[in-house]
Write an enzyme that holds these catalytic residues in place. Structure first.
Site, PDB file in Angstrom:
ATOM      1  N   ARG A  27      -4.855  10.640   4.379  1.00 42.79           N
ATOM      2  CA  ARG A  27      -3.797  11.645   4.531  1.00 42.79           C
ATOM      3  C   ARG A  27      -2.752  11.564   3.434  1.00 42.79           C
ATOM      4  NH1 ARG A  27      -3.002  13.957   9.244  1.00 42.79           N
ATOM      5  NH2 ARG A  27      -0.827  14.185   8.688  1.00 42.79           N
ATOM      6  N   ARG A  64       0.598  14.486  13.358  1.00 42.94           N
ATOM      7  CA  ARG A  64       1.068  14.299  11.990  1.00 42.94           C
ATOM      8  C   ARG A  64       1.094  15.575  11.143  1.00 42.94           C
ATOM      9  NH1 ARG A  64      -1.337   8.799   9.644  1.00 42.94           N
ATOM     10  NH2 ARG A  64       0.594   8.774   8.483  1.00 42.94           N
ATOM     11  N   ARG A 116      -8.636  -0.561   4.355  1.00 42.14           N
ATOM     12  CA  ARG A 116      -7.749   0.453   3.784  1.00 42.14           C
ATOM     13  C   ARG A 116      -6.371  -0.132   3.504  1.00 42.14           C
ATOM     14  NH1 ARG A 116      -7.236   5.738   7.052  1.00 42.14           N
ATOM     15  NH2 ARG A 116      -5.863   6.013   5.278  1.00 42.14           N
ATOM     16  N   LYS A 122       0.839  -1.214   0.000  1.00 39.40           N
ATOM     17  CA  LYS A 122       0.000   0.000   0.000  1.00 39.40           C
ATOM     18  C   LYS A 122       0.868   1.256   0.000  1.00 39.40           C
ATOM     19  CE  LYS A 122      -1.812   1.577   4.048  1.00 39.40           C
ATOM     20  NZ  LYS A 122      -1.491   2.997   4.351  1.00 39.40           N
ATOM     21  N   ASN A 123       1.843   1.302   0.899  1.00 42.53           N
ATOM     22  CA  ASN A 123       2.588   2.547   1.074  1.00 42.53           C
ATOM     23  C   ASN A 123       3.643   2.792   0.005  1.00 42.53           C
ATOM     24  OD1 ASN A 123       0.980   3.153   3.203  1.00 42.53           O
ATOM     25  ND2 ASN A 123       2.472   2.619   4.792  1.00 42.53           N
ATOM     26  N   CYS A 157      -4.884  13.124  13.265  1.00 42.17           N
ATOM     27  CA  CYS A 157      -5.542  11.864  12.955  1.00 42.17           C
ATOM     28  C   CYS A 157      -5.499  10.961  14.164  1.00 42.17           C
ATOM     29  CB  CYS A 157      -4.950  11.203  11.718  1.00 42.17           C
ATOM     30  SG  CYS A 157      -3.495  10.239  12.020  1.00 42.17           S
ATOM     31  N   ASP A 185       4.418   0.483  12.184  1.00 42.80           N
ATOM     32  CA  ASP A 185       3.240  -0.194  11.629  1.00 42.80           C
ATOM     33  C   ASP A 185       3.134  -1.665  12.056  1.00 42.80           C
ATOM     34  OD1 ASP A 185       2.427   2.116  10.403  1.00 42.80           O
ATOM     35  OD2 ASP A 185       3.255   1.614   8.443  1.00 42.80           O
TER      36      ASP A 185
HETATM   37  N1  EPU Z   1       6.501  14.668  10.900  1.00 46.25           N
HETATM   38  C1  EPU Z   1       6.644  16.011  11.186  1.00 46.25           C
HETATM   39  N2  EPU Z   1       6.541  16.896  10.164  1.00 46.25           N
HETATM   40  C2  EPU Z   1       6.304  16.519   8.883  1.00 46.25           C
HETATM   41  C3  EPU Z   1       6.165  15.144   8.591  1.00 46.25           C
HETATM   42  C4  EPU Z   1       6.268  14.238   9.638  1.00 46.25           C
HETATM   43  O1  EPU Z   1       6.846  16.394  12.327  1.00 46.25           O
HETATM   44  O2  EPU Z   1       6.213  17.393   7.997  1.00 46.25           O
HETATM   45  C5  EPU Z   1       6.613  13.676  12.006  1.00 46.25           C
HETATM   46  C6  EPU Z   1       5.316  12.891  12.219  1.00 46.25           C
HETATM   47  O3  EPU Z   1       4.392  13.586  13.023  1.00 46.25           O
HETATM   48  C7  EPU Z   1       5.832  11.628  12.866  1.00 46.25           C
HETATM   49  C8  EPU Z   1       7.197  11.434  12.202  1.00 46.25           C
HETATM   50  O4  EPU Z   1       7.519  12.693  11.615  1.00 46.25           O
HETATM   51  O5  EPU Z   1       6.029  11.838  14.242  1.00 46.25           O
HETATM   52  C9  EPU Z   1       7.235  10.372  11.131  1.00 46.25           C
HETATM   53  O6  EPU Z   1       6.099  10.433  10.314  1.00 46.25           O
HETATM   54  P1  EPU Z   1       6.174  10.173   8.736  1.00 46.25           P
HETATM   55  O7  EPU Z   1       6.070  11.472   8.029  1.00 46.25           O
HETATM   56  O8  EPU Z   1       7.326   9.306   8.422  1.00 46.25           O
HETATM   57  O9  EPU Z   1       4.827   9.381   8.501  1.00 46.25           O
HETATM   58  P2  EPU Z   1       3.979   9.417   7.166  1.00 46.25           P
HETATM   59  O10 EPU Z   1       4.874   9.627   6.022  1.00 46.25           O
HETATM   60  O11 EPU Z   1       2.830  10.345   7.348  1.00 46.25           O
HETATM   61  C10 EPU Z   1       4.159   6.885   6.577  1.00 46.25           C
HETATM   62  C11 EPU Z   1       3.199   5.754   6.367  1.00 46.25           C
HETATM   63  C12 EPU Z   1       2.592   5.346   7.690  1.00 46.25           C
HETATM   64  C13 EPU Z   1       3.730   4.928   8.635  1.00 46.25           C
HETATM   65  C14 EPU Z   1       4.731   6.074   8.762  1.00 46.25           C
HETATM   66  C15 EPU Z   1       5.942   5.741   9.607  1.00 46.25           C
HETATM   67  C16 EPU Z   1       2.428   6.151   4.106  1.00 46.25           C
HETATM   68  C17 EPU Z   1       1.320   6.529   3.190  1.00 46.25           C
HETATM   69  N3  EPU Z   1       2.166   6.172   5.419  1.00 46.25           N
HETATM   70  O12 EPU Z   1       3.389   7.950   7.125  1.00 46.25           O
HETATM   71  O13 EPU Z   1       1.750   4.227   7.456  1.00 46.25           O
HETATM   72  O14 EPU Z   1       3.209   4.599   9.894  1.00 46.25           O
HETATM   73  O15 EPU Z   1       5.196   6.472   7.457  1.00 46.25           O
HETATM   74  O16 EPU Z   1       6.623   4.661   9.068  1.00 46.25           O
HETATM   75  O17 EPU Z   1       3.508   5.800   3.655  1.00 46.25           O
HETATM   76  C18 EPU Z   1      -0.079   2.771   7.819  1.00 46.25           C
HETATM   77  O18 EPU Z   1       0.180   2.234   6.729  1.00 46.25           O
HETATM   78  O19 EPU Z   1      -0.896   2.273   8.649  1.00 46.25           O
HETATM   79  C19 EPU Z   1       0.585   4.028   8.161  1.00 46.25           C
HETATM   80  C20 EPU Z   1       0.112   4.861   9.106  1.00 46.25           C
END
Ligand code: EPU
Length: 422
Positions: free
Chosen positions: A96, A125, A401, A25-26, A120, A309
């Site tokens: 998101r 996030r 999802r 998915k990701n 969320c 995850d």
């Molecule tokens: N963060 C910030 N600022 C930003 C972006 C992120 O402070 O601009 C913080 C977040 O709040 C968090 C940390 O950085 O504390 C890491 O978050 P990240 O941005 O890596 O998460 P994401 O990219 O929103 C993806 C996956 C998630 C997975 C996370 C961590 C996708 C679509 N989603 O989310 O997947 O948990 O990386 O590995 O790739 C899931 O599949 O169930 C899922 C939630």
């Protein structure tokens, strides 16, 4: 399949057999967003049939892209017909990952209006790193009416030092940089396999990217990208979830069409829990027959460390293990909703900030449970597989999802599971 379906699980059956892992998915979501960068048609295969994929197709369609999905879930995207550069609130609030269109839209069309995702179920996030990175690449960004409004002539390469390791942040900025003028360096980049898969997809369209998979990615901008055909990598989180399903039930499960090298941290923990683990090129087998799992300590961190995850699934394993296991969540501040539900099934869990201390019990008892996010819901299914009696997991649209045909795959492994209307 409706939003109000629930899963009924009769626990206590050791799982046995083989299951095929779907595409990730990701990786699929950023790759479909990345198709917006191409001057020609892009065909993506090994796409999982999931709600988030359907939402992404709807998002691209709403922009005017020509999207076709065949019966094998191969998706063709022709972005040359895009006329509308926005991701509306109605879609972003349900997914998101819609934020992933921001980088491609600005880079290719010079404009994007993307609804700001709110908080969320698992944490605040924010997307400040996505926004700051695009500004450093020359985009003019304002936040207005709940939308990120980005405008740019051609983006210019820059050195970006990410404040926190962010997966979609790295992906968004990499996608923006591939069409920028000059060189971009992303420091403190996320190293997740999904970032590498996106990079390989972009490279197959003519992008010049080096170092994906390390913490420094170097991108030499090109004038244009061409069409491609690309197969998405297997889902490592779905893989890990079925392995835990085997272990928690005292079963013997083989997953195929997977990438064992993406599962290192998870396999180490399964071995620590007492499982016998065997791997081949594209398969992993876990054997826990006749044994009770031992509790394990888990601390989540960016790849290649233990993935956030997979935290909830190992929490489920610890609830019935011998001994005491500690789960420390360092990525998201509110990712323990499943712990409260598992307590309702008889689990002994103490929460202290971002730490859960779990005393294994000899049996869980079935209860109606529900969760507010995808991985938490999956962990409740795992708990239901070992609980005494019939567990009902509600709000399973969260599971749909991210897990393709979960009840069919579990049935194949011998679970007593049924999807029923609420
Ligand atoms: N963060 C910030 N600022 C930003 C972006 C992120 O402070 O601009 C913080 C977040 O709040 C968090 C940390 O950085 O504390 C890491 O978050 P990240 O941005 O890596 O998460 P994401 O990219 O929103 C993806 C996956 C998630 C997975 C996370 C961590 C996708 C679509 N989603 O989310 O997947 O948990 O990386 O590995 O790739 C899931 O599949 O169930 C899922 C939630």
């Amino acid at each position: 399949m409706t939003d109000v379906d629930k899963l009924q699980i009769q626990g206590g059956v050791p799982l046995e057999g083989e299951v095929r892992i779907s595409g990730a998915k990701n990786a699929t979501l950023p790759i479909l967003a990345g198709a917006l960068l191409s001057d020609g048609p892009v065909v993506v295969g090994n796409v999982p049939h999931l709600k988030d994929v359907t939402t992404t197709v709807e998002l691209l369609g709403g922009m005017g892209a020509t999207v076709t999905v065949d019966e094998r879930m191969r998706i063709e995207v022709d972005a040359t017909t895009v006329r509308n550069y926005s991701a509306p609130y109605d879609l972003v609030k349900t997914m998101r990952a819609s934020i992933l269109v921001l980088g491609p839209l600005v880079a290719r069309y010079g404009r994007a209006d993307v609804s700001l995702p709110g908080g969320c179920a698992i944490g605040a996030r924010p997307v400040n790193i996505h926004v700051a990175g695009l500004q450093a690449l020359g985009a003019d960004i304002t936040i207005e009416g709940g939308y990120i409004r980005a405008r740019a002539a051609r983006l210019r390469g820059a050195r970006l030092v990410l404040e926190t390791v962010t997966v979609t942040g790295t992906e968004n900025l990499m996608m923006a940089a591939v069409l920028a003028k000059g060189e971009t360096v992303i420091e403190n980049a996320a190293r997740e396999p999904e970032v590498v898969d996106l990079a390989n997809f972009l490279i197959s369209m003519g992008a010049k990217i080096h170092g994906a998979g390390g913490d420094k990615i170097v991108i030499e901008g090109v004038e244009r990208l061409h069409g491609t055909t690309y197969e998405v990598l297997p889902d490592r989180i779905e893989s890990g979830t079925y392995l835990v399903a085997g272990a928690i039930t005292g079963g013997h499960v083989r997953i195929k069409n997977t990438r064992p090298d993406h599962l290192d941290a998870v396999l180490v923990k399964l071995q620590e829990a007492g499982a016998t683990v065997a791997t081949g090129d594209t398969w992993v087998e876990v054997d826990m027959r006749g044994r009770r799992p031992r509790a394990v300590d888990v601390r989540t961190a960016p790849y290649p460390a233990f993935p956030t995850d997979m935290q909830a699934q190992f929490a489920a394993l610890n609830t019935v293990a011998s001994g005491v296991g500690t789960i420390i969540e360092t990525i998201f501040e509110n990712r323990f909703m499943h712990m409260l539900e598992m307590r309702r099934m008889g689990a002994e869990i103490r929460l202290e900030g971002n730490t859960a201390i779990i005393h294994g019990v000899t049996r869980l008892t079935a209860a109606p449970v529900m969760a507010t996010d995808l991985r938490a819901s999956a962990s409740l299914v795992l708990a239901g597989l070992v609980a005494e009696g019939r567990t009902e997991v509600e709000r399973i649209y969260h599971i749909d999802r991210g897990y393709e045909a979960i009840e069919e795959k579990l049935l194949q492994l011998g679970a007593h599971i049924k999807r029923v209307p609420h």
